[in-house]
Design a protein around this motif. Structure first.
Motif, short mmCIF file in Angstrom:
data_model
loop_
_atom_site.label_atom_id
_atom_site.label_comp_id
_atom_site.label_asym_id
_atom_site.label_seq_id
_atom_site.Cartn_x
_atom_site.Cartn_y
_atom_site.Cartn_z
N SER A 5 0.85 -1.19 0.00
CA SER A 5 0.00 0.00 0.00
C SER A 5 0.88 1.23 0.00
O SER A 5 2.08 1.16 0.25
CB SER A 5 -0.91 0.03 1.23
N ARG A 6 0.27 2.35 -0.28
CA ARG A 6 0.93 3.62 -0.05
C ARG A 6 0.64 3.97 1.41
O ARG A 6 0.02 3.19 2.14
CB ARG A 6 0.38 4.67 -1.02
N GLU A 7 1.07 5.13 1.86
CA GLU A 7 0.80 5.51 3.26
C GLU A 7 -0.70 5.65 3.47
O GLU A 7 -1.41 6.19 2.62
CB GLU A 7 1.55 6.79 3.60
N ILE A 8 -1.15 5.11 4.62
CA ILE A 8 -2.57 5.13 4.94
C ILE A 8 -2.76 5.70 6.34
O ILE A 8 -1.88 5.58 7.18
CB ILE A 8 -3.20 3.73 4.83
N PRO A 9 -3.91 6.31 6.59
CA PRO A 9 -4.18 6.80 7.95
C PRO A 9 -4.17 5.65 8.95
O PRO A 9 -4.64 4.54 8.66
CB PRO A 9 -5.58 7.41 7.84
N GLU A 10 -3.63 5.89 10.10
CA GLU A 10 -3.48 4.85 11.13
C GLU A 10 -4.80 4.17 11.47
O GLU A 10 -4.85 2.96 11.67
CB GLU A 10 -2.88 5.49 12.39
N GLU A 11 -5.89 4.92 11.47
CA GLU A 11 -7.18 4.33 11.85
C GLU A 11 -7.70 3.32 10.82
O GLU A 11 -8.55 2.50 11.14
CB GLU A 11 -8.23 5.42 12.13
N THR A 12 -7.20 3.36 9.59
CA THR A 12 -7.64 2.39 8.57
C THR A 12 -6.77 1.14 8.55
O THR A 12 -7.10 0.17 7.86
CB THR A 12 -7.65 3.01 7.16
N LEU A 13 -5.70 1.13 9.31
CA LEU A 13 -4.75 0.02 9.31
C LEU A 13 -5.40 -1.31 9.70
O LEU A 13 -5.19 -2.31 9.00
CB LEU A 13 -3.56 0.35 10.22
N PRO A 14 -6.18 -1.41 10.78
CA PRO A 14 -6.77 -2.72 11.13
C PRO A 14 -7.62 -3.31 10.01
O PRO A 14 -7.53 -4.51 9.73
CB PRO A 14 -7.62 -2.42 12.37
N ASP A 15 -8.44 -2.49 9.34
CA ASP A 15 -9.28 -3.00 8.25
C ASP A 15 -8.42 -3.46 7.08
O ASP A 15 -8.71 -4.48 6.45
CB ASP A 15 -10.27 -1.93 7.78
N ALA A 16 -7.37 -2.72 6.77
CA ALA A 16 -6.48 -3.09 5.67
C ALA A 16 -5.77 -4.41 5.97
O ALA A 16 -5.65 -5.27 5.10
CB ALA A 16 -5.48 -1.98 5.41
N LEU A 17 -5.33 -4.58 7.21
CA LEU A 17 -4.67 -5.84 7.60
C LEU A 17 -5.64 -7.01 7.48
O LEU A 17 -5.28 -8.07 6.96
CB LEU A 17 -4.15 -5.74 9.03
N ARG A 18 -6.87 -6.81 7.93
CA ARG A 18 -7.89 -7.87 7.85
C ARG A 18 -8.20 -8.23 6.40
O ARG A 18 -8.48 -9.38 6.07
CB ARG A 18 -9.17 -7.45 8.57
N GLU A 19 -8.16 -7.24 5.51
CA GLU A 19 -8.47 -7.47 4.10
C GLU A 19 -7.54 -8.51 3.47
O GLU A 19 -7.95 -9.26 2.60
CB GLU A 19 -8.38 -6.15 3.33
N LEU A 20 -6.31 -8.58 3.94
CA LEU A 20 -5.32 -9.49 3.35
C LEU A 20 -5.09 -10.76 4.15
O LEU A 20 -4.43 -11.66 3.68
CB LEU A 20 -3.99 -8.77 3.16
N HIS A 21 -5.63 -10.81 5.36
CA HIS A 21 -5.38 -11.97 6.22
C HIS A 21 -6.16 -13.18 5.73
O HIS A 21 -7.32 -13.04 5.36
CB HIS A 21 -5.78 -11.63 7.66
N PRO A 22 -5.61 -14.37 5.68
CA PRO A 22 -4.22 -14.70 5.99
C PRO A 22 -3.33 -14.49 4.77
O PRO A 22 -3.77 -14.64 3.63
CB PRO A 22 -4.28 -16.19 6.35
N VAL A 23 -2.09 -14.16 5.01
CA VAL A 23 -1.10 -13.98 3.94
C VAL A 23 -0.17 -15.18 3.95
O VAL A 23 0.28 -15.62 5.01
CB VAL A 23 -0.28 -12.68 4.17
#
Length: 171
Positions: free
Chosen positions: A129-147
Motif C-alpha cells: 500500500s501507499r501511506e494510509i491513515p493509522e485508523e484504517t490500518l486494522p481494516d487493511a490488515l484484515r483485508e489481506l489476512h491470511p497472507v
C-alpha cells in the motif's frame, strides 16, 4: 535530505511473484486502500540522483552478482507518519552480501543517498500500500489476512525515477 527528485535502484520480481503481489494490491484497492502503481520490487538504494557513470559501473557489477532468491515471509507495516503495508524479505547472508555489493559499487557516486537504504539500516520489502491513515490500518490488515509466504526470483533491475515512475533497466 532528499530534494523532490529522487532515483532508486529497484530489483523487480518474477512474473509469478509479481502476480501474487498485484492480486494483494487489487484486494486492498477494492477496499479503498491506496496502492502503488509501480511494478512489485525491492528497493536496494535511493538518492537524489544516480549519475550515468555510476549506472554503467553498477550495471557491470550487477552482471557479476549472483542474485539470491527472495523469501517474503513477513507481513506488516513500515511505521512512518502514516503506515504502509509491506511484505518484508527474510534477510539472509546472500541477500545482505548482494546489498553490500550494490552499495560498494555506488559508494561516493550517488548524490544525497538515503540513509534508509544503506547497509545496516535497510529493511528489504515490497510495498503493498501507499501511506494510509493509522485508523484504517486494522481494516487493511484484515483485508489481506491470511497472507502466505512468497518466493521470488529477481527478474530485472532498474533505476526508477520516483517522480515519473520511469524505469531505466540495468539488467
Amino acid at each position: 535530505m532528499l530534494t523532490g527528485v529522487a532515483e532508486a535502484l529497484d530489483f523487480f520480481l518474477d512474473d509469478a511473484a509479481s502476480a501474487r503481489v498485484m492480486e494483494m494490491r487489487a484486494r486492498l484497492a477494492l477496499a479503498g486502500v491506496p496502492v502503488p502503481a509501480h511494478a512489485p520490487s525491492v528497493r536496494f538504494a535511493r538518492g537524489a540522483s544516480i549519475p550515468k557513470k555510476a549506472r554503467g559501473d553498477l550495471a557491470t557489477e550487477l552482471r557479476l552478482l549472483v542474485l539470491p532468491e527472495l523469501w517474503f515471509a513477513v507481513f506488516g507495516t513500515i511505521l512512518t507518519a502514516e503506515p504502509r503495508l509491506v511484505l518484508a524479505v527474510v534477510t539472509d547472508t546472500e541477500l545482505l552480501a548482494a546489498h553490500v555489493s550494490v552499495h560498494d559499487a555506488l559508494a561516493g557516486r550517488v548524490r544525497e543517498p538515503s540513509s534508509r537504504y544503506l547497509p545496516g539500516s535497510w529493511l528489504p520489502h515490497c510495498a503493498l500500500s501507499r501511506e494510509i491513515p493509522e485508523e484504517t490500518l486494522p481494516d487493511a490488515l484484515r483485508e489481506l489476512h491470511p497472507v502466505t509466504p512468497i518466493r521470488a526470483k529477481v527478474a530485472g533491475i532498474g533505476i526508477t525515477d520516483t517522480r515519473t515512475g520511469e524505469v531505466t533497466r540495468l539488467r
